[in-house]
Design a protein around this motif. Sequence first.
Motif, PDB file in Angstrom:
ATOM      1  N   HIS A  29       0.859  -1.191   0.000  1.00  0.00           N
ATOM      2  CA  HIS A  29       0.000   0.000   0.000  1.00  0.00           C
ATOM      3  C   HIS A  29       0.894   1.240   0.000  1.00  0.00           C
ATOM      4  O   HIS A  29       1.444   1.615   1.031  1.00  0.00           O
TER       5      HIS A  29
ATOM      6  N   SER B 166       6.732   5.758   9.033  1.00  0.00           N
ATOM      7  CA  SER B 166       6.053   4.580   8.455  1.00  0.00           C
ATOM      8  C   SER B 166       6.058   3.417   9.432  1.00  0.00           C
ATOM      9  O   SER B 166       6.908   2.545   9.341  1.00  0.00           O
TER      10      SER B 166
ATOM     11  N   SER C 262       3.497   1.259   9.920  1.00  0.00           N
ATOM     12  CA  SER C 262       2.618   0.136   9.563  1.00  0.00           C
ATOM     13  C   SER C 262       3.106  -0.410   8.230  1.00  0.00           C
ATOM     14  O   SER C 262       4.266  -0.221   7.869  1.00  0.00           O
ATOM     15  N   GLU C 263       2.241  -1.074   7.465  1.00  0.00           N
ATOM     16  CA  GLU C 263       2.647  -1.563   6.138  1.00  0.00           C
ATOM     17  C   GLU C 263       2.424  -0.500   5.061  1.00  0.00           C
ATOM     18  O   GLU C 263       2.682  -0.744   3.888  1.00  0.00           O
ATOM     19  N   VAL C 264       1.913   0.666   5.413  1.00  0.00           N
ATOM     20  CA  VAL C 264       1.800   1.760   4.456  1.00  0.00           C
ATOM     21  C   VAL C 264       3.212   2.267   4.152  1.00  0.00           C
ATOM     22  O   VAL C 264       4.017   2.463   5.060  1.00  0.00           O
ATOM     23  N   ARG C 265       3.512   2.445   2.876  1.00  0.00           N
ATOM     24  CA  ARG C 265       4.822   2.962   2.485  1.00  0.00           C
ATOM     25  C   ARG C 265       4.623   4.297   1.761  1.00  0.00           C
ATOM     26  O   ARG C 265       3.663   4.446   1.003  1.00  0.00           O
ATOM     27  N   TYR C 266       5.527   5.219   1.987  1.00  0.00           N
ATOM     28  CA  TYR C 266       5.385   6.566   1.437  1.00  0.00           C
ATOM     29  C   TYR C 266       6.454   6.837   0.385  1.00  0.00           C
ATOM     30  O   TYR C 266       7.634   6.528   0.578  1.00  0.00           O
TER      31      TYR C 266
END
Lengths: 229, 197
Positions: free
Chosen positions: B86, B155, B157-161
């Motif tokens: 994500h 970051s 969580s598993e959210v990547r930016y």
Amino acid sequence: MDPLADMGGSPGWGPAKVPTPDEPPFSEPWEGRSFAMTILTMGRISGRNLDAFRYALERLDPVSYLADGYYGRWLNAAELMLQDSNILAPGAVDARARTLAGDDVEEPAFPEPQKPDYAPTGPGSLREIDGPPAFAAGDAVRTTNTPRPQGPSKLPGYVRGRRGTVTAVRPGHLLPDTHAVFQGENPQYVYTVGFPSTELWGDDAEPFTLHVDLFESYLAKISEKEADR
Amino acid sequence: MTDAPTRRPEPAQRTEALESLLVERGLIDPAVMDKFIKTYEQDVGPLNGAKVVAAAWTDPEYKERLLAEGTAAIKEFGFGGPQGEHIVVLEQTDDVHHVVVCTLCSCYPWPVLGLPPSWYKDPAYRARVVREPRKVLHEMGLDVPADKKIEVWDSSSEVRYLVLPQRPAGTDGWDAEALTPLVTRDAMVGVAVVAAP
């Protein structure tokens, strides 16, 4: 006490490194081999349980965490996970290294493996959740302020017990608190929460907003009155 | 007198030892490891992200998709896989400067940026950019204008930016292919800007 890995805001690390262009992914060949071995063995142990791997990193002692850099800690965490699952005996890696160096050492026997009786319900770390999210963008929230649990947690110490505002609602994630120790996926919505720097570091802080991704059970809604106080 | 603690073998030796043990147990295939290492040395790196950024600079509709649904828009290039479940794209503007960190480990959007550079994994960056970002960015060679707001993204969580840098001046009329080499890894994390050619 927060593990060393929970580094946000901790003092004493000195200046930031100046980036160099075209830095290779691995500075020495062993780093690449440790990287590949860790990723590939993780699947053997736990169905690619990333949270279990991160929890192994958190459990390393400071020397094992820091002394040999990023891939050194990967190597040590892989070894720890292999010991947890009884795939390798404690001391087996060092004994084999000495054998390979030509020393006459007795290596421990391979134990009987005891892998966790656990399999993920699907690929990856994201899951559909049936119910609606508890919070919406713009909601005022406070993070839990209970002492850090004994096991894994993804609530960074520096935002514990702080007031912020939900920036965005993210997809459902496996809950690391239980998934990392093979006790259930318990998927939860994740929220990006924005905190004013002064809420985290006091009135003299540099002005900025800090956004961090937090699991639903780490958050409680608060009134506008409490948010403004 | 106390005994000095026994030093463990060096990491290169321990790596070789672990590989030898796992091969002996039939748990790992060195040829698969070689292929895996080669993938991250040669195929998955910041050039992927640079292509995405250059496309966003030259195609307004693509940029809209990228900011709305990062993962899907990035997938249009065939980029996906581990550490890219994500991906959220953050747009640098005249008013706001974004910078990304992972304080708990070193989470990083592998499909678009490859493996993280040493400064990103360094405790000084992880500890300090959430506390004094302007000062840290200055040490790294970037002075953010005083009237620009700074937004730091941890970051956890598993959210990547992925940061979408501002297109530099002096590139009017350039196509995506010409723009791609200008885009740096550091600018896509937010510790640098893309310099004018």
